[in-house]
Structure formats: C-alpha cells, structure tokens
Design a protein around this motif. Structure first.
Motif, PDB file in Angstrom:
ATOM      1  N   GLY A  96       0.804  -1.200   0.000  1.00 47.88           N
ATOM      2  CA  GLY A  96       0.000   0.000   0.000  1.00 47.88           C
ATOM      3  C   GLY A  96       0.842   1.257   0.000  1.00 47.88           C
ATOM      4  N   SER A  97       0.260   2.362  -0.453  1.00 41.66           N
ATOM      5  CA  SER A  97       0.995   3.621  -0.555  1.00 41.66           C
ATOM      6  C   SER A  97       0.084   4.793  -0.219  1.00 41.66           C
ATOM      7  CB  SER A  97       1.536   3.823  -1.982  1.00 41.66           C
ATOM      8  OG  SER A  97       2.200   2.674  -2.464  1.00 41.66           O
ATOM      9  N   VAL A  98       0.693   5.853   0.301  1.00 46.68           N
ATOM     10  CA  VAL A  98       0.015   7.133   0.505  1.00 46.68           C
ATOM     11  C   VAL A  98       0.891   8.213  -0.115  1.00 46.68           C
ATOM     12  CG1 VAL A  98      -0.811   8.829   2.176  1.00 46.68           C
ATOM     13  CG2 VAL A  98      -1.153   6.390   2.618  1.00 46.68           C
ATOM     14  N   SER A  99       0.349   8.972  -1.046  1.00 50.33           N
ATOM     15  CA  SER A  99       1.138   9.946  -1.792  1.00 50.33           C
ATOM     16  C   SER A  99       1.298  11.261  -1.050  1.00 50.33           C
ATOM     17  CB  SER A  99       0.486  10.225  -3.153  1.00 50.33           C
ATOM     18  OG  SER A  99      -0.579  11.142  -3.010  1.00 50.33           O
ATOM     19  N   ARG A 100       2.181  12.092  -1.567  1.00 50.62           N
ATOM     20  CA  ARG A 100       2.421  13.405  -0.977  1.00 50.62           C
ATOM     21  C   ARG A 100       1.177  14.270  -0.977  1.00 50.62           C
ATOM     22  NH1 ARG A 100       5.145  17.121  -4.402  1.00 50.62           N
ATOM     23  NH2 ARG A 100       5.067  18.617  -2.683  1.00 50.62           N
ATOM     24  N   HIS A 101       0.251  14.068  -1.923  1.00 49.30           N
ATOM     25  CA  HIS A 101      -0.945  14.891  -1.976  1.00 49.30           C
ATOM     26  C   HIS A 101      -1.827  14.664  -0.741  1.00 49.30           C
ATOM     27  CE1 HIS A 101       0.390  15.833  -5.930  1.00 49.30           C
ATOM     28  NE2 HIS A 101       0.104  14.655  -6.439  1.00 49.30           N
ATOM     29  N   ASP A 137       3.732  18.383  -8.414  1.00 47.99           N
ATOM     30  CA  ASP A 137       2.814  17.392  -8.962  1.00 47.99           C
ATOM     31  C   ASP A 137       3.395  15.975  -8.931  1.00 47.99           C
ATOM     32  OD1 ASP A 137       4.740  17.722 -10.889  1.00 47.99           O
ATOM     33  OD2 ASP A 137       3.364  18.160 -12.534  1.00 47.99           O
ATOM     34  N   ASP A 138       4.550  15.800  -8.290  1.00 53.71           N
ATOM     35  CA  ASP A 138       5.164  14.471  -8.188  1.00 53.71           C
ATOM     36  C   ASP A 138       4.665  13.786  -6.925  1.00 53.71           C
ATOM     37  OD1 ASP A 138       6.745  12.221  -7.949  1.00 53.71           O
ATOM     38  OD2 ASP A 138       8.596  13.232  -8.537  1.00 53.71           O
ATOM     39  N   PRO A 139       3.847  12.739  -7.042  1.00 50.01           N
ATOM     40  CA  PRO A 139       3.316  12.080  -5.844  1.00 50.01           C
ATOM     41  C   PRO A 139       4.366  11.324  -5.053  1.00 50.01           C
ATOM     42  CG  PRO A 139       2.704  10.852  -7.807  1.00 50.01           C
ATOM     43  CD  PRO A 139       3.350  12.122  -8.280  1.00 50.01           C
ATOM     44  N   VAL A 263      -2.643  10.525  -8.821  1.00 52.80           N
ATOM     45  CA  VAL A 263      -1.579  10.910  -9.748  1.00 52.80           C
ATOM     46  C   VAL A 263      -2.030  12.026 -10.689  1.00 52.80           C
ATOM     47  CG1 VAL A 263      -0.118  10.107 -11.644  1.00 52.80           C
ATOM     48  CG2 VAL A 263      -0.426   8.672  -9.616  1.00 52.80           C
ATOM     49  N   PHE A 264      -3.261  11.932 -11.163  1.00 53.64           N
ATOM     50  CA  PHE A 264      -3.735  12.890 -12.154  1.00 53.64           C
ATOM     51  C   PHE A 264      -4.652  13.951 -11.553  1.00 53.64           C
ATOM     52  CE2 PHE A 264      -2.660   9.077 -14.598  1.00 53.64           C
ATOM     53  CZ  PHE A 264      -1.824   9.631 -15.551  1.00 53.64           C
ATOM     54  N   ARG A 265      -4.563  14.140 -10.234  1.00 55.38           N
ATOM     55  CA  ARG A 265      -5.469  15.048  -9.544  1.00 55.38           C
ATOM     56  C   ARG A 265      -5.371  16.485 -10.070  1.00 55.38           C
ATOM     57  NH1 ARG A 265      -2.983  17.921  -5.415  1.00 55.38           N
ATOM     58  NH2 ARG A 265      -4.877  18.052  -4.176  1.00 55.38           N
ATOM     59  N   LYS A 266      -4.167  16.971 -10.361  1.00 55.47           N
ATOM     60  CA  LYS A 266      -4.029  18.351 -10.815  1.00 55.47           C
ATOM     61  C   LYS A 266      -4.641  18.547 -12.196  1.00 55.47           C
ATOM     62  CE  LYS A 266      -0.115  19.831  -8.020  1.00 55.47           C
ATOM     63  NZ  LYS A 266      -0.927  20.867  -7.339  1.00 55.47           N
ATOM     64  N   ALA A 267      -4.456  17.546 -13.054  1.00 48.76           N
ATOM     65  CA  ALA A 267      -5.060  17.644 -14.383  1.00 48.76           C
ATOM     66  C   ALA A 267      -6.577  17.641 -14.286  1.00 48.76           C
ATOM     67  CB  ALA A 267      -4.583  16.492 -15.259  1.00 48.76           C
ATOM     68  N   LEU A 268      -7.121  16.809 -13.401  1.00 47.05           N
ATOM     69  CA  LEU A 268      -8.567  16.750 -13.226  1.00 47.05           C
ATOM     70  C   LEU A 268      -9.101  18.061 -12.663  1.00 47.05           C
ATOM     71  CD1 LEU A 268      -8.897  13.132 -11.785  1.00 47.05           C
ATOM     72  CD2 LEU A 268      -9.557  13.915 -14.068  1.00 47.05           C
ATOM     73  N   GLN A 269      -8.375  18.642 -11.703  1.00 53.30           N
ATOM     74  CA  GLN A 269      -8.795  19.915 -11.129  1.00 53.30           C
ATOM     75  C   GLN A 269      -8.777  21.015 -12.183  1.00 53.30           C
ATOM     76  OE1 GLN A 269      -6.097  20.384  -7.865  1.00 53.30           O
ATOM     77  NE2 GLN A 269      -7.283  19.060  -6.493  1.00 53.30           N
ATOM     78  N   SER A 270      -7.724  21.025 -13.008  1.00 51.92           N
ATOM     79  CA  SER A 270      -7.623  22.032 -14.058  1.00 51.92           C
ATOM     80  C   SER A 270      -8.754  21.885 -15.073  1.00 51.92           C
ATOM     81  CB  SER A 270      -6.267  21.918 -14.763  1.00 51.92           C
ATOM     82  OG  SER A 270      -5.208  22.186 -13.870  1.00 51.92           O
ATOM     83  N   ALA A 271      -9.114  20.630 -15.366  1.00 47.63           N
ATOM     84  CA  ALA A 271     -10.180  20.382 -16.336  1.00 47.63           C
ATOM     85  C   ALA A 271     -11.511  20.904 -15.796  1.00 47.63           C
ATOM     86  CB  ALA A 271     -10.267  18.904 -16.633  1.00 47.63           C
TER      87      ALA A 271
END
Length: 282
Positions: A96-101, A137-139, A263-271
């Motif tokens: 399991g993993s938890v990202s920087r975001h 944007d690097d998790p 991983v793609f959270r910033k792209a989704l937010q921008s969209a």
C-alpha cells in the motif's frame, strides 16, 4: 504481464501504537530543523561522505532521527492507515501507498521535514550534488509505503529517474514489526567494481540514502500479522521532465502505487476549473 490494481482501505486493526520500543507520543513539539540539528550533532559528515562514495552512492545509518521526531512519523503513519491505496502487480509487488498529496492535506509535518533546509544541506554535503525539491505534482516527492498483509513486497528494481537530472532517494524507517529485509546490490552500474550484495532491516528512525539509478534493491515479503511502514523522500538535481517520460512516470505511479485519482489530480482539477480543458502539467 497482466496488471491488477486494488484500491481499498487497510483494516483499522492493522494500526499499531508504536514500534521497537518507541513509546506513544505525548505533547511532541520538535520542529523539523531542530530534529535534524539533533540528528546531525552526533554524525561525522566527512567520514560519512567517504563511506557514501566508497559504496557507490549508498549510505545506511541505523540511528538517525531523534526519538520524538520518529514518534511523530509513527503517529502520522497510523493516522493515514485509512488513506492507503493498495496495489498488486503479479510477480513484482504488493503493498500500500500514501502519496504526498494526501500527506499535504492530513499530515503536513512530513512535508515540513522533507523541506528542512538543514536536512537538504546535509544531503548535499554527502552526495556532492546541488539538490532541489521534487515538483509539486510528483506524488513520489514524499510518500509512505505500507506492508500490512502476508506477501507484501517489492521485487528487484532501481528508483529510475525520469527527470533530466539525477534523483536521490532517502528512506526513513517508521514502523517495523516485520521480518522484511531491504536487499541491495552495490556497484551494479560500475564496470570497474564487482557487484557487492548487502541487506539491512532498518528500524524506526534509521536512514538509507542512495542514487536511485545506481542501487538495485528489493524488499522481501512480509508474513501474516506483520506491519512495516517506511517513508521516502525524493530530491532531484533537475526538476525538468520530458513529456513522454512524464507520461511513463505518471502511468507507473497510477498503476503501481497511488491510483489514477491521486496521480492525475491536478489535471482533473484544471479540467473542472477550465470547463473540461486540462491545462498545465499533471
């Protein structure tokens, strides 16, 4: 190779209050730079730099972070258990993993420790490189990795840098109630020296530092009822990444570690903000 990814929470029963004799926290107040000051006060950095070079860009310290800073990481790891994204790649990894975001949102002490100027200055002294923080944007910039089920592991690999420069990995022991071993091989990219195998079981507060493109390593499988959590920091010498490498890196992180949403959270937010058109880097 087929890839199966699980996105599910770790059972709350997997939480532990401490590890290897570290008592639960009570009113901890140490700032990151103060903790690093205390850690560095007992070290001979010149000797450690020589050791790092002799080992082909690898250094292991069994006792680095002071007790209270280690406990803060243990508390953070326990608090983030419900946020763990689990993944399974047959023949290579499970865990399991938890990202920087997510860490930024819920446990900012980890981010503060990652950005500690005193820690970065010391790492520069050991590596001999000018280090920069990984892009926002690097998790993987700072992330927690959880082994909480029998068979959790990761196979032999390098921490390959997709950046234009080098990427250095710092591993910090957080929780280790396990039989897992970090196996590694030194000098695998140096034809003038024979490969040199090694192994450590780094406890809470321990540190491992290496050049991601030079150290071949793995973590052996955990057993039933064991819990292991480690924290990684990633620093780079050049934060630029070419578009095709960014795509490969993002897909690897989404499938093997954090899930597509993280991983793609910033792209989704921008969209969403731009009415459906993603802008900027992801």
């Amino acid at each position: 190779m087929s890839v199966q990814a699980e996105e599910e929470q770790v059972a709350p029963a997997a939480r532990v209050a401490g590890a290897q004799g570290v008592a639960p926290a009570a009113g901890l107040t140490s700032a990151p730079d103060a903790a690093i000051d205390q850690a560095l006060g007992k070290l001979d950095s010149t000797q450690l730099r020589d050791e790092y070079v002799d080992q082909g860009s690898f250094l292991y310290l069994s006792d680095f972070l002071p007790r209270d800073a280690t406990q803060r990481l243990i508390d953070a790891a326990n608090a983030l258990m419900p946020e763990v994204n689990r993944n399974f790649i047959p023949g290579h990894k499970a865990g399991g993993s938890v990202s920087r975001h997510t860490i930024d949102r819920l446990q900012p002490y980890i981010a503060e420790l990652y950005r500690s100027p005193k820690l970065i200055a010391w790492l520069e002294k050991i590596t001999g490189d000018r280090l920069q923080l990984s892009p926002e944007d690097d998790p993987h910039a700072y992330a927690l990795y959880y082994y909480t089920r029998a068979g959790d592991h990761i196979g032999w690999h390098y921490d390959t840098s997709y950046y234009d420069g080098r990427r250095y990995t710092v591993l910090l022991g957080v929780i280790d109630e396990s039989s897992c071993i970090l196996d590694y091989e030194l000098h695998t990219r140096d034809d003038s020296k024979p490969d040199e195998p090694g192994a450590v079981q780094y406890p809470p507060g321990a540190l491992v530092l290496f050049d991601g493109d030079k150290l071949r390593h793995r973590v052996t499988p955990s057993r039933e009822g064991e819990v292991r959590v480690s924290l990684t920091f990633e620093y780079v010498t050049n934060p630029n990444m070419r578009p095709w490498r960014r795509f490969i890196s993002n897909m690897k992180d989404a499938i093997a570690y954090f899930g597509f949403r993280q991983v793609f959270r910033k792209a989704l937010q921008s969209a969403r903000v731009g009415g459906g058109k993603a802008g900027g880097s992801v």
